[in-house]
Write a protein that holds these residues in place. Structure first.
Motif, PDB file in Angstrom:
ATOM      1  N   VAL A   5       8.157  43.092  65.959  1.00 50.25           N
ATOM      2  CA  VAL A   5       7.215  43.666  66.567  1.00 50.25           C
ATOM      3  C   VAL A   5       5.870  43.409  66.267  1.00 50.25           C
ATOM      4  O   VAL A   5       5.768  42.907  65.118  1.00 50.25           O
ATOM      5  CB  VAL A   5       7.143  45.476  66.341  1.00 50.25           C
ATOM      6  CG1 VAL A   5       7.176  45.573  64.874  1.00 50.25           C
ATOM      7  CG2 VAL A   5       6.018  46.345  66.785  1.00 50.25           C
ATOM      8  N   GLN A 145       7.366  44.031  71.702  1.00 51.95           N
ATOM      9  CA  GLN A 145       8.562  44.151  70.950  1.00 51.95           C
ATOM     10  C   GLN A 145       9.310  43.006  71.526  1.00 51.95           C
ATOM     11  O   GLN A 145       9.636  42.804  72.597  1.00 51.95           O
ATOM     12  CB  GLN A 145       9.396  45.535  70.892  1.00 51.95           C
ATOM     13  CG  GLN A 145       8.579  46.651  70.058  1.00 51.95           C
ATOM     14  CD  GLN A 145       9.186  47.888  70.710  1.00 51.95           C
ATOM     15  OE1 GLN A 145       9.237  48.264  71.851  1.00 51.95           O
ATOM     16  NE2 GLN A 145       9.717  48.661  69.682  1.00 51.95           N
ATOM     17  N   SER A 149      14.838  46.872  70.622  1.00 55.78           N
ATOM     18  CA  SER A 149      13.319  47.503  70.411  1.00 55.78           C
ATOM     19  C   SER A 149      13.427  49.025  70.724  1.00 55.78           C
ATOM     20  O   SER A 149      12.400  49.719  70.473  1.00 55.78           O
ATOM     21  CB  SER A 149      12.610  47.018  71.702  1.00 55.78           C
ATOM     22  OG  SER A 149      13.354  47.138  72.830  1.00 55.78           O
ATOM     23  N   GLY A 152      13.105  51.797  67.793  1.00 59.72           N
ATOM     24  CA  GLY A 152      11.717  51.718  66.851  1.00 59.72           C
ATOM     25  C   GLY A 152      10.629  51.978  67.541  1.00 59.72           C
ATOM     26  O   GLY A 152       9.502  52.036  67.249  1.00 59.72           O
ATOM     27  N   LYS A 153      10.726  52.268  69.091  1.00 56.84           N
ATOM     28  CA  LYS A 153       9.454  52.391  70.116  1.00 56.84           C
ATOM     29  C   LYS A 153       9.080  53.738  69.871  1.00 56.84           C
ATOM     30  O   LYS A 153       7.546  53.769  69.939  1.00 56.84           O
ATOM     31  CB  LYS A 153      10.071  51.974  71.361  1.00 56.84           C
ATOM     32  CG  LYS A 153       9.056  52.014  72.278  1.00 56.84           C
ATOM     33  CD  LYS A 153       9.503  51.788  73.943  1.00 56.84           C
ATOM     34  CE  LYS A 153       8.651  51.771  74.877  1.00 56.84           C
ATOM     35  NZ  LYS A 153       8.076  52.897  75.064  1.00 56.84           N
ATOM     36  N   ILE A 155       7.854  55.722  67.361  1.00 53.35           N
ATOM     37  CA  ILE A 155       6.967  55.979  66.510  1.00 53.35           C
ATOM     38  C   ILE A 155       5.750  55.160  66.892  1.00 53.35           C
ATOM     39  O   ILE A 155       4.319  55.543  66.561  1.00 53.35           O
ATOM     40  CB  ILE A 155       7.537  55.597  65.045  1.00 53.35           C
ATOM     41  CG1 ILE A 155       6.198  56.058  64.089  1.00 53.35           C
ATOM     42  CG2 ILE A 155       7.790  54.092  64.779  1.00 53.35           C
ATOM     43  CD1 ILE A 155       6.155  57.576  64.012  1.00 53.35           C
ATOM     44  N   LEU A 156       5.855  53.893  67.594  1.00 51.44           N
ATOM     45  CA  LEU A 156       4.611  52.915  67.950  1.00 51.44           C
ATOM     46  C   LEU A 156       3.972  53.752  68.913  1.00 51.44           C
ATOM     47  O   LEU A 156       2.732  53.824  69.017  1.00 51.44           O
ATOM     48  CB  LEU A 156       5.183  51.706  68.460  1.00 51.44           C
ATOM     49  CG  LEU A 156       6.283  50.939  67.651  1.00 51.44           C
ATOM     50  CD1 LEU A 156       6.833  49.782  68.309  1.00 51.44           C
ATOM     51  CD2 LEU A 156       5.323  50.358  66.560  1.00 51.44           C
ATOM     52  N   CYS A 172       2.946  51.528  60.258  1.00 50.43           N
ATOM     53  CA  CYS A 172       3.805  52.031  61.520  1.00 50.43           C
ATOM     54  C   CYS A 172       4.816  50.991  61.722  1.00 50.43           C
ATOM     55  O   CYS A 172       5.972  51.154  62.399  1.00 50.43           O
ATOM     56  CB  CYS A 172       2.703  52.298  62.444  1.00 50.43           C
ATOM     57  SG  CYS A 172       3.456  52.911  64.121  1.00 50.43           S
ATOM     58  N   SER A 176       8.838  51.533  62.173  1.00 49.12           N
ATOM     59  CA  SER A 176       9.423  51.327  63.361  1.00 49.12           C
ATOM     60  C   SER A 176      10.803  50.313  62.584  1.00 49.12           C
ATOM     61  O   SER A 176      11.875  50.478  63.524  1.00 49.12           O
ATOM     62  CB  SER A 176       8.681  50.530  64.340  1.00 49.12           C
ATOM     63  OG  SER A 176       9.203  49.910  65.405  1.00 49.12           O
ATOM     64  N   SER A 179      13.596  52.521  61.306  1.00 52.04           N
ATOM     65  CA  SER A 179      14.454  53.447  62.193  1.00 52.04           C
ATOM     66  C   SER A 179      15.305  52.382  62.690  1.00 52.04           C
ATOM     67  O   SER A 179      16.485  52.985  63.094  1.00 52.04           O
ATOM     68  CB  SER A 179      13.544  53.909  63.292  1.00 52.04           C
ATOM     69  OG  SER A 179      12.443  54.802  62.803  1.00 52.04           O
ATOM     70  N   THR A 180      14.882  51.103  63.190  1.00 52.96           N
ATOM     71  CA  THR A 180      15.736  50.223  63.605  1.00 52.96           C
ATOM     72  C   THR A 180      17.114  49.693  62.925  1.00 52.96           C
ATOM     73  O   THR A 180      18.115  49.935  63.324  1.00 52.96           O
ATOM     74  CB  THR A 180      15.051  49.070  64.303  1.00 52.96           C
ATOM     75  OG1 THR A 180      13.888  49.519  65.024  1.00 52.96           O
ATOM     76  CG2 THR A 180      15.887  48.041  65.299  1.00 52.96           C
TER      77      THR A 180
END
Lengths: 244, 244
Positions: A5, A145, A149, A152-153, A155-156, A172, A176, A179-180
């Motif tokens: 990212v 990203q 992707s 993790g999207k 939270i972005l 952040c 992200s 989470s991924t």
């Protein structure tokens, strides 16, 4: 797979990438996917890559060779990020086509995030597709990203705005990535983080290994905070009274 | 696309589905993807579907016809959920093959979540793949998803355990749906929620439209709580002191 990212906020740029490569689940290796080009301290460029490892390595090798040979164009001679992206895209397409000719079963595709600051130009980031074309960010979508992707999207989308500070944007990016990694086995540490404050021409580079104490504390805190947040939600069907 | 999730906890079952169907971005419709079979109040079965709408409608029509005709087997005659899943899988494959014969450019694939309670059998859920085979849950993975599953997966992993109550499991399904809708345009309201307490043979069915006050309050609360949780995370590189 891979996850990278890049974030562009007013204060500067943030890049984050994982280091796991795999061709099948039993052919797993660790490779950095983040490449730094510091040219005379007056242009700083970062590239992160996803896709076929042979393609991305060939692209990076060619970029370095072109700078050394003073080829036209090269990353030291391009006037702005847009030209740099066109140039990287053309090399990527040429390398993919070279190998793809007689191989229809293998994907040689690669995509790249390219960003940085060239002289006094405004810093920026671009996503270069396997087809060689590219897109940049907007005020509403201040990030790009590549790779895996989806996890993790969210939270972005929730956190990032142009006025977000570099520290918050870095955090952040790490959340992200966390989470991924949690949801996809093919994304893994070491995690690399690179930040660059606008007009500083200085890149701050951090590497977080699997057993990095901060990364573990971040994962644990986020787990706990998400569960606590969930437990504060209104029960199904209950409509809380409007706040004055 | 579509998003459906089914959850099996000790206390019972939860099903949640969206209602958006699309063939291209300008051919968008609203169809329920949740089908309820109440057979003599002694077997309750729920099916949710993803994939080609003509295939899923044909499968459901055939299931209803087989019950009416007393065909062998049918959903009223199968002895357990495993037999029911085999039967639905066979019908699904037969219908896909019928249309796929001369069409290689279109996907006729469909997948299904099937669950419920048959007589005094333990309630359960299964995921039926387009190929007709199926899987069920485990204590570590007490849920199954079809359609656009990535965005809504993390919260399920964090919250669900076999001992989770039906109310919490229902809330978790809605939050999972909310995250998916936020990130994917092809998943949309109305949202249907169906719960069934073990041995009750009673299904509680709720429908949340786009302007449903509870759904809006849930979305807003979750947004706010996630941002608050994020702001409590340790700053990058800071390792909090160990708790006693």
């Amino acid at each position: 797979m891979t996850y990278c990212v890049a974030i562009k906020v007013d204060a500067g740029l943030v890049f984050c990438s994982d280091s796991r490569t795999n061709a099948g689940v039993d052919q797993v290796s660790t490779y950095s996917k983040m490449y730094h080009f510091n040219i005379n301290n007056s242009r700083q460029l970062i590239i992160t890559s996803a896709g076929n490892l042979a393609t991305t390595q060939a692209v990076i090798a060619r970029l370095r060779k072109d700078i050394k040979d003073g080829a036209t164009p090269n990353l030291a001679s391009v006037e702005n990020l847009n030209e740099a992206a066109d140039y990287v895209g053309e090399i990527s397409v040429a390398i993919q086509e070279k190998h793809a000719n007689n191989n229809t079963n293998v994907s040689f595709e690669a995509s790249f995030l390219l960003g940085g600051q060239i002289d006094q130009e405004t810093p920026g980031i671009v996503l270069i597709y396997p087809q060689g074309n590219h897109i940049t960010t907007s005020a509403h979508t201040p990030y790009l990203q590549i790779g895996e992707s989806k996890y993790g999207k969210p939270i972005l989308d929730r956190i990032l705005k142009p006025e977000t500070g570099l520290d918050t944007a870095s955090l952040c990016a790490l959340v992200s990535m966390d989470s991924t990694m949690r949801s996809n086995l093919t994304v893994g540490p070491p995690i690399e983080l690179m930040t660059c404050a606008t007009d500083s021409f200085f890149m701050q580079h951090s590497v977080f290994d699997a057993d990095n104490e901060y990364l573990r504390s971040l994962t644990k805190s986020w787990d706990k905070l998400i569960v606590e947040a969930f437990l504060q939600l209104p029960p199904v069907g209950y409509i809380p009274p409007q706040e004055g």
